[in-house]
Write a protein that holds these residues in place. Structure first.
Motif, PDB file in Angstrom:
ATOM      1  N   ALA A 535      -4.862 -38.679 -85.513  1.00  0.00           N
ATOM      2  CA  ALA A 535      -4.162 -38.085 -84.190  1.00  0.00           C
ATOM      3  C   ALA A 535      -2.952 -38.833 -84.118  1.00  0.00           C
ATOM      4  N   GLN A 536      -2.719 -40.199 -84.313  1.00  0.00           N
ATOM      5  CA  GLN A 536      -1.530 -40.974 -84.038  1.00  0.00           C
ATOM      6  C   GLN A 536      -0.400 -40.548 -85.152  1.00  0.00           C
ATOM      7  N   ALA A 537      -0.905 -40.165 -86.436  1.00  0.00           N
ATOM      8  CA  ALA A 537      -0.001 -39.685 -87.323  1.00  0.00           C
ATOM      9  C   ALA A 537       0.561 -38.457 -86.963  1.00  0.00           C
ATOM     10  N   LEU A 538      -0.511 -37.424 -86.542  1.00  0.00           N
ATOM     11  CA  LEU A 538       0.201 -36.421 -85.975  1.00  0.00           C
ATOM     12  C   LEU A 538       0.990 -36.266 -84.636  1.00  0.00           C
ATOM     13  N   GLN A 539       0.671 -37.139 -83.854  1.00  0.00           N
ATOM     14  CA  GLN A 539       1.622 -37.237 -82.720  1.00  0.00           C
ATOM     15  C   GLN A 539       3.028 -37.897 -83.142  1.00  0.00           C
ATOM     16  N   LYS A 540       3.211 -38.859 -84.108  1.00  0.00           N
ATOM     17  CA  LYS A 540       4.104 -39.241 -84.685  1.00  0.00           C
ATOM     18  C   LYS A 540       4.927 -38.046 -85.411  1.00  0.00           C
ATOM     19  N   VAL A 541       4.410 -37.229 -86.279  1.00  0.00           N
ATOM     20  CA  VAL A 541       5.132 -36.272 -86.825  1.00  0.00           C
ATOM     21  C   VAL A 541       5.767 -35.347 -85.691  1.00  0.00           C
ATOM     22  N   GLY A 542       4.935 -34.873 -84.969  1.00  0.00           N
ATOM     23  CA  GLY A 542       5.599 -33.819 -83.701  1.00  0.00           C
ATOM     24  C   GLY A 542       6.769 -34.662 -82.989  1.00  0.00           C
ATOM     25  N   ALA A 543       6.837 -35.842 -82.632  1.00  0.00           N
ATOM     26  CA  ALA A 543       7.724 -36.540 -81.997  1.00  0.00           C
ATOM     27  C   ALA A 543       8.943 -36.667 -82.545  1.00  0.00           C
ATOM     28  N   THR A 544       8.848 -37.234 -84.140  1.00  0.00           N
ATOM     29  CA  THR A 544       9.762 -37.206 -84.812  1.00  0.00           C
ATOM     30  C   THR A 544      10.596 -35.848 -85.347  1.00  0.00           C
ATOM     31  N   THR A 545       9.637 -34.954 -85.364  1.00  0.00           N
ATOM     32  CA  THR A 545      10.341 -33.381 -85.410  1.00  0.00           C
ATOM     33  C   THR A 545      11.325 -33.157 -84.336  1.00  0.00           C
ATOM     34  N   LYS A 546      10.854 -33.510 -83.003  1.00  0.00           N
ATOM     35  CA  LYS A 546      11.507 -33.413 -82.091  1.00  0.00           C
ATOM     36  C   LYS A 546      12.899 -34.134 -81.988  1.00  0.00           C
ATOM     37  N   ALA A 547      12.678 -35.394 -82.296  1.00  0.00           N
ATOM     38  CA  ALA A 547      13.827 -36.320 -82.267  1.00  0.00           C
ATOM     39  C   ALA A 547      14.866 -36.214 -83.062  1.00  0.00           C
TER      40      ALA A 547
END
Lengths: 643, 643
Positions: A535-547
């Motif tokens: 879940a943390q990894a998925l959240q990071k990937v999502g946030a990184t995509t946005k960033a």
């Protein structure tokens, strides 16, 4: 070995592939027919492909000025594959296929990739070639050019790159011009049944009833890196060739929009569909001498240079397939399939190395356990599989190759869902498949290569010799990060296109699927922690995509597309391993695997590989995502004179 | 290219190697003599070594049943190296050397490794072999066996591994027994001047004046993976062989304590030191056919099987060197030197790939910049070095190969400090060198290999062909994680021995040096952040070391020794890059590099490589250290039947 058992586990305990038999297309099938195909495939691969794998490496293709010489064993093995009906196994019965689900077809293919990727590449390319013709060709083209390929009688290629244009397809120079005059034969080309005879909307070259009405083109240009481009096997070779048709001003349309796709047979095909003895104007310009993957002949082809004039004129006869200007779109039918094929080929090379190094580790004695008082040198040496660092290298390989195989089968089942699932299933499958294709291609190419390196490492000095197969797997595998779109291209495709298309819809679909898995894992002892990590990894990937896209500047967003690709891939594989761990836990509860010869260790191994992936691999994503999320421009800003 | 300029930068702007000329041993030297050696080396390497590198790959060594056949060019190149006085350049004048500092000798060597590691391995091994004899031999042994090697007249090997004992040297089976009878010649071996004639304390086989007094042994056993083990070059081959002398009970002492070291010449050497025409009983049992590194013949040797009996008896004549039972200790003189040599060889293979891919990237047009309105397809293509992802792959290579070269030179200067520094300098240098040797060996072996993979990637399909050199560099480099102690062995050496020896003294010395660098960087704009990151990394490594050993159980502490090695290596390299960035900033302030042909970009490139390392590489350590610090036992607990 556990390859077949793992296939069974993936198909049935995880993907529940039997359920596909409820769909109308597959009602003739059952677990029994799947098993029969897999049994046959494993047997054929072991008996006909595997024994040739070193031979085709040592005796690489040679050109004697007249013909390409392959080992005499090569066509025998490929004929056996074709005659078993495996090229078109998933195709319609009317096309000679058996309407096997794609996921089973690809599971079958895994045995051949593992046995000899250099041989398996021929039917893989032929199948993709035929599928592309089936998808975009006229009924006559399908009958004439696709069906013989699916029957294993002819071979197919894909001709995209040129010496000056590899990753940059918009720069191809191959030209296709209407074959309207100068042929000297007086034939009315508009009547050539192999071309397109219907009016194409918006196709300027097509003026129904006018003097330019035509069925065929002449192509001129050079095509580089063409696998299977020239040989004497089968009845014919069907090239699918990207070329540009000049516009009204006589100049080709710049960019990819100017590209069209053509069927160009090696030997001319008559109007009745029979293959003539006459060569089309396609000539071998040279063979590429490769580091590995030598069993697959790789060529530079000259189209239309006049070596084999047709009707006294230079120019390779070709038939437009699909609409003019949509060549790249049509070719992506083949390319997407080939990308998944490349990924699975990479995985299965990794699998072959895993098996070889596992065998070695079980048999090779070396060293001793550390006891309380040090090592007891009077005790016999232990098999090296008892050393923790060797187990680490085996678990790494296991996690990569079984995870890669699972990814390949998942993508294949998405192809099935796209074709025969409900409309919602189909749409979600299409989106997921588009999103996952760059991962399915790149992730095994990178990590199964590394797995092969670990296999060498386990064998030590022996692994570095040509007396053992692992060095060849490692060499063969190195191609996979290059062909069918380099690693860099996959990264740009993923971050520049796939995760942002349709407003990020595909990424949402994936995130939803992953969240479901995490939710399930939350209730399972031993897996809940992995769920939290995922879940943390998925959240990071999502946030990184946005960033990455937060400034909207492609040069900044995409400056670190490759590390993004790596992190995304590891996250997808963590999801897959959590899925597999859930399936293993469920199977443990059912107890059915206890009856199989693999024993209870089989499912424990799946759980250990999942543990390995979460402990050793998933944490790597932070380093990759860091540069993406802060849009690090260290590389972008470097100047040529700094190097 | 900038190889020579980078050597100058490292030697003078960073290591201030000129200061060594103030030491008594090097008073005849100056920057000018250093430059002369480097000029000569670069020229010789470019002219004599580089042109042969593909040739020796294609024409690998062959054995026709009588002699090993190497390409005729090989001995010519090696003779040129020897005649230039480069084998023994750092040795005493009395030994024919020029008392060059080791750091300059190794800088010179870097050109040869880069030009052809398969050729350079011969003098590298010969030098280490001679150095070992100089360190542990009798004056006669030094004169007879070391000096000809240093003069380039003979070759040397190291014979450790056996078919059944690779990493586990305690299990070697080669036996050495006193050559007291059965020779039939009546010679009094006690008088053999090539053996040891002094009484050895505690050496039970040595009873002065008794009938067992002797100078030589007979060896029997098989030695595997012997590089340079058999060929017709030079006047002789001097093997250094590990073997066990049976104890009083006739059995060899178990474990490494039973191992002694022997000089075993290929051709027998007479009492006056002249080389006879008679073969010693050392026979070639076979050649190993390798993945790469093919220029260096690699052999299986049978010692004492009776193929070349001496005085009518089987058994290879050998001379004990050093004390009985201290063979491994003596061999470590060679092994430590060879480990640093292996690391530098790996680095320079990476360097060769870096140069090749840099050249290609500057010349190959492909693709276009993304403009505000997309790509302008009517514009000409740009050189691929303008693509960010290509620059990423070049910066990665640059950071690895220049960092690896710096590490190799740093270790070489530590050898100088050990030999000629103040006693405190010497002791600290000895500790640091012991600690850094596993890193100097393993880090380039892993990362310059990866750099070579990136070089292939930049060349794309062309890189995968044998028409370009990068695939060979990649193949050659794969050996380096295996020989001279595998990656796994280096990890155990580092975490199991080096960081804990002397109560962690060596780690303290390193931490102190790193802290000094961080302190300096704190005052330099642009580098302070890197200093902070390095301080955190150092803290993590220290804490992880403690956590690993917190339970005191070796199986737990060492369960993840390889990831620890990787993290430690990356931390050391971050330190080196911060050092180099400081040196680059200082040089920028001085402005002297602006006058050189490389221009100001040269120093900017060093800073960019440092930025790259801190942004893209150093963050990787967290994933590696995580499993070490929590003593993750996923791998340790895996069972053979789970795979």
């Amino acid at each position: 070995m556990t390859h077949r058992a793992t296939i069974d586990f993936l198909l049935h305990d995880w993907l529940h592939a039997d359920a596909l038999c409820d769909r109308e297309r597959h009602t003739d099938h059952s677990r029994e027919t799947f098993d029969a195909v897999l049994d046959l495939s494993e047997k054929l691969a072991n008996e006909q492909f595997a024994p040739l794998n070193r031979l085709i490496d040592i005796h690489e293709p040679e050109f004697d000025g007249v013909a390409v010489k392959l080992p005499a064993e090569t066509p025998v093995a490929l004929k056996a594959f074709g005659e078993a009906g495996l090229v078109g196994a998933s195709k319609d019965v009317e096309l000679g296929g058996m309407q096997l689900p794609t996921v089973v077809e690809i599971a079958s293919m895994s045995f051949f990739y593992k046995a000899s990727v250099g041989l398996a590449a021929y039917p893989m390319l032929t199948r993709g070639n035929a599928n592309t013709i089936v998808a975009h060709g006229t009924p006559t083209q399908i009958e004439t050019f696709a069906k013989p390929g699916l029957e294993g009688r002819t071979f197919g290629t894909m001709c995209l790159s040129e010496p000056q244009a590899g990753s940059s397809l918009s720069d191809i120079n191959t030209r296709a011009v209407p074959d309207v005059n100068g042929d000297g034969s007086g034939t009315d080309w508009a009547q050539d049944p192999l071309g397109q005879r219907y009016r194409l909307k918006g196709n300027k070259m097509w003026i129904s009833g006018g003097e330019h009405e035509m069925g065929r083109y002449r192509l001129k240009g050079n095509k580089m890196w063409i696998s299977g481009g020239e040989h004497e096997m089968g009845e014919n070779i069907v090239h699918l060739v990207l070329a540009k048709i000049p516009g009204e001003d006589g100049k080709p349309v710049p960019g990819v929009k100017g590209i069209s796709l053509f069927i160009v047979p090696r030997k001319l095909v008559k109007a009745d569909g029979s293959i003539s003895d006459q060569r089309n104007d396609v000539a071998l310009a040279g063979l590429n001498h490769k580091l590995g993957y030598r069993g697959t002949v790789n060529t530079l082809l000259n189209f239309g240079e006049g070596k084999f004039p047709v009707n006294g004129q230079p120019g390779a006869v070709g038939y437009l397939i699909g609409k003019q200007g949509e060549g790249l779109k049509c070719m992506f039918t083949l390319m997407n399939e080939a990308r998944i094929g490349v990924g699975l080929g990479a995985t299965m090379l990794g699998y072959a190395g895993y098996e070889a190094s596992l065998n070695y580790a079980k048999e090779r004695p070396q060293g001793r356990h550390m006891g309380a008082g040090g090592k007891d040198h009077s005790a016999p040496q232990i098999p090296i599989i008892e050393h923790t660092d060797v187990k680490r290298m085996l678990l790494m390989q296991k996690a990569v190759v079984e995870g890669g195989l699972a990814l390949g089968l998942l993508c294949s089942q998405l192809v099935d869902d796209e074709l025969t699932g409900s409309s919602e299933q189909g749409e979600n499958a299409r989106l997921l498949l588009e999103l996952l294709t760059p991962i399915a291609k790149s992730w095994p190419s990178e990590w199964a290569q590394e797995a092969n390196s670990q296999a060498i490492q386990i064998l030590g000095g022996y692994g570095y010799t040509r007396d053992f197969p692992v060095e060849q797997y490692w060499r063969d595998n190195r191609l996979n990060m290059i062909h069918e779109g380099t690693h860099g291209i996959q990264g740009l495709d993923l971050l520049g296109r796939k995760v942002v298309m349709n407003g990020g819809k595909a990424l949402s679909v994936l995130a939803e699927r992953i969240s479901q898995t995490i939710q399930k894992a939350g209730h399972v002892p031993g897996l809940a922690e992995h769920g939290t990590a995922l879940a943390q990894a998925l959240q990071k990937v999502g946030a990184t995509t946005k960033a990455a896209w937060s400034t909207g500047v492609p040069e900044e967003a995409l400056a670190n597309a490759t590390p993004y690709l790596q992190a995304f891939g590891h996250t997808v594989l963590a999801w897959i391993w959590l899925e597999l761990a859930l399936a293993a836990k469920a199977a443990q509860a059912e107890g059915e695997w206890d009856q199989r010869p693999e024993g209870p260790g089989f499912l424990q191994g799946k759980l250990a590989a999942a543990d390995y992936f979460f402990a050793y691999e998933l944490p790597k994503i932070d380093a990759w995502l860091g540069v993406v999320s802060r849009r690090d421009l260290t590389c972008a800003k470097a100047q040529a004179d700094w190097f």
